[in-house]
Scaffold this motif. Sequence first.
Motif, mmCIF file in Angstrom:
data_model
loop_
_atom_site.group_PDB
_atom_site.id
_atom_site.type_symbol
_atom_site.label_atom_id
_atom_site.label_comp_id
_atom_site.label_asym_id
_atom_site.label_seq_id
_atom_site.Cartn_x
_atom_site.Cartn_y
_atom_site.Cartn_z
ATOM 1 N N LEU A 182 0.843 -1.195 0.000
ATOM 2 C CA LEU A 182 0.000 0.000 0.000
ATOM 3 C C LEU A 182 0.877 1.243 0.000
ATOM 4 N N VAL A 183 0.584 2.162 -0.934
ATOM 5 C CA VAL A 183 1.338 3.400 -1.069
ATOM 6 C C VAL A 183 0.372 4.564 -0.888
ATOM 7 N N ASN A 184 0.664 5.465 0.066
ATOM 8 C CA ASN A 184 -0.149 6.655 0.278
ATOM 9 C C ASN A 184 0.281 7.729 -0.714
ATOM 10 N N LEU A 185 -0.675 8.362 -1.384
ATOM 11 C CA LEU A 185 -0.359 9.412 -2.356
ATOM 12 C C LEU A 185 -0.894 10.777 -1.930
ATOM 13 N N SER A 186 -1.608 10.840 -0.805
ATOM 14 C CA SER A 186 -2.228 12.079 -0.349
ATOM 15 C C SER A 186 -1.508 12.628 0.876
ATOM 16 N N THR A 187 -1.100 13.888 0.800
ATOM 17 C CA THR A 187 -0.482 14.525 1.968
ATOM 18 C C THR A 187 -1.507 15.272 2.801
ATOM 19 N N VAL A 188 -2.619 15.674 2.182
ATOM 20 C CA VAL A 188 -3.641 16.446 2.886
ATOM 21 C C VAL A 188 -4.470 15.550 3.807
ATOM 22 N N ASN A 189 -4.983 14.448 3.289
ATOM 23 C CA ASN A 189 -5.785 13.490 4.058
ATOM 24 C C ASN A 189 -5.177 12.104 3.873
ATOM 25 N N PRO A 190 -4.124 11.792 4.643
ATOM 26 C CA PRO A 190 -3.420 10.534 4.410
ATOM 27 C C PRO A 190 -4.288 9.300 4.629
ATOM 28 N N THR A 191 -3.963 8.279 3.877
ATOM 29 C CA THR A 191 -4.606 6.978 4.013
ATOM 30 C C THR A 191 -4.154 6.369 5.333
ATOM 31 N N GLN A 192 -5.053 5.649 5.997
ATOM 32 C CA GLN A 192 -4.699 4.957 7.233
ATOM 33 C C GLN A 192 -4.719 3.455 6.985
ATOM 34 N N ASN A 250 -5.099 0.047 9.227
ATOM 35 C CA ASN A 250 -5.461 -0.477 10.543
ATOM 36 C C ASN A 250 -5.500 0.638 11.600
ATOM 37 N N GLY A 251 -6.005 1.814 11.190
ATOM 38 C CA GLY A 251 -6.190 2.936 12.099
ATOM 39 C C GLY A 251 -4.991 3.834 12.294
ATOM 40 N N ALA A 252 -3.871 3.538 11.650
ATOM 41 C CA ALA A 252 -2.663 4.348 11.825
ATOM 42 C C ALA A 252 -2.189 4.912 10.488
ATOM 43 N N CYS A 253 -1.663 6.141 10.544
ATOM 44 C CA CYS A 253 -1.077 6.748 9.347
ATOM 45 C C CYS A 253 0.297 6.142 9.103
ATOM 46 N N PHE A 254 0.747 6.205 7.868
ATOM 47 C CA PHE A 254 2.060 5.679 7.503
ATOM 48 C C PHE A 254 2.655 6.578 6.443
ATOM 49 N N GLU A 255 3.977 6.617 6.384
ATOM 50 C CA GLU A 255 4.655 7.473 5.410
ATOM 51 C C GLU A 255 5.272 6.681 4.265
ATOM 52 N N GLN A 256 5.866 5.556 4.576
ATOM 53 C CA GLN A 256 6.524 4.729 3.572
ATOM 54 C C GLN A 256 5.555 3.653 3.078
ATOM 55 N N PRO A 257 5.783 3.108 1.885
ATOM 56 C CA PRO A 257 4.955 1.992 1.412
ATOM 57 C C PRO A 257 4.957 0.852 2.435
ATOM 58 N N VAL A 258 3.786 0.233 2.619
ATOM 59 C CA VAL A 258 3.613 -0.794 3.644
ATOM 60 C C VAL A 258 3.092 -2.080 3.005
ATOM 61 N N ILE A 270 -10.455 8.811 4.328
ATOM 62 C CA ILE A 270 -11.417 9.719 4.954
ATOM 63 C C ILE A 270 -12.309 8.897 5.893
ATOM 64 N N ASP A 271 -13.540 8.600 5.485
ATOM 65 C CA ASP A 271 -14.440 7.811 6.347
ATOM 66 C C ASP A 271 -14.884 6.514 5.677
ATOM 67 N N ARG A 272 -14.192 6.108 4.635
ATOM 68 C CA ARG A 272 -14.517 4.864 3.919
ATOM 69 C C ARG A 272 -13.421 3.846 4.170
ATOM 70 N N SER A 273 -13.831 2.628 4.489
ATOM 71 C CA SER A 273 -12.856 1.581 4.801
ATOM 72 C C SER A 273 -12.961 0.421 3.822
#
Length: 141
Positions: free
Chosen positions: A61-71, A73-81, A92-95
Amino acid sequence: MPRYGKIVVIKRNGTDGIVFPLTSTSCLFGRKTECDIRMRLPWVSNEHCKIEINENKEAVLVNLSTVNPTQLNGACFEQPVPLKHGDVLTIIDRSFRFEYPLQSTPKKRRSRSPKDETLQQVAGVELLHQQTSGAKSLDAS
């Protein structure tokens, strides 16, 4: 067509919704029409996050948003996981839940090793012996 897993939409009431099979090496989430999983919320980035299948066929999983980061398991991450079976990603509010595909049974019947055949034959004989004589078998393990 290979399957690398699936993405299950988790409805707001907690039940499972639509299932998206991962048949490509990349799955893009976002607001753009080109996204594989499109979310029409104004807070979702045009390209919010993506799941990539690496050379080892692992989902990352790679996060591409700096404004509303993807979570994850409930935690934010910076590097690909790397994703594991059952991981929940939230935008946001969709899982969404990531699941590995079930191992499909091969269409051709696999030949058994001689050891497996011997164990099954011994078990079959032992079972037959128990039914006819009523004797108890000894535990060999």
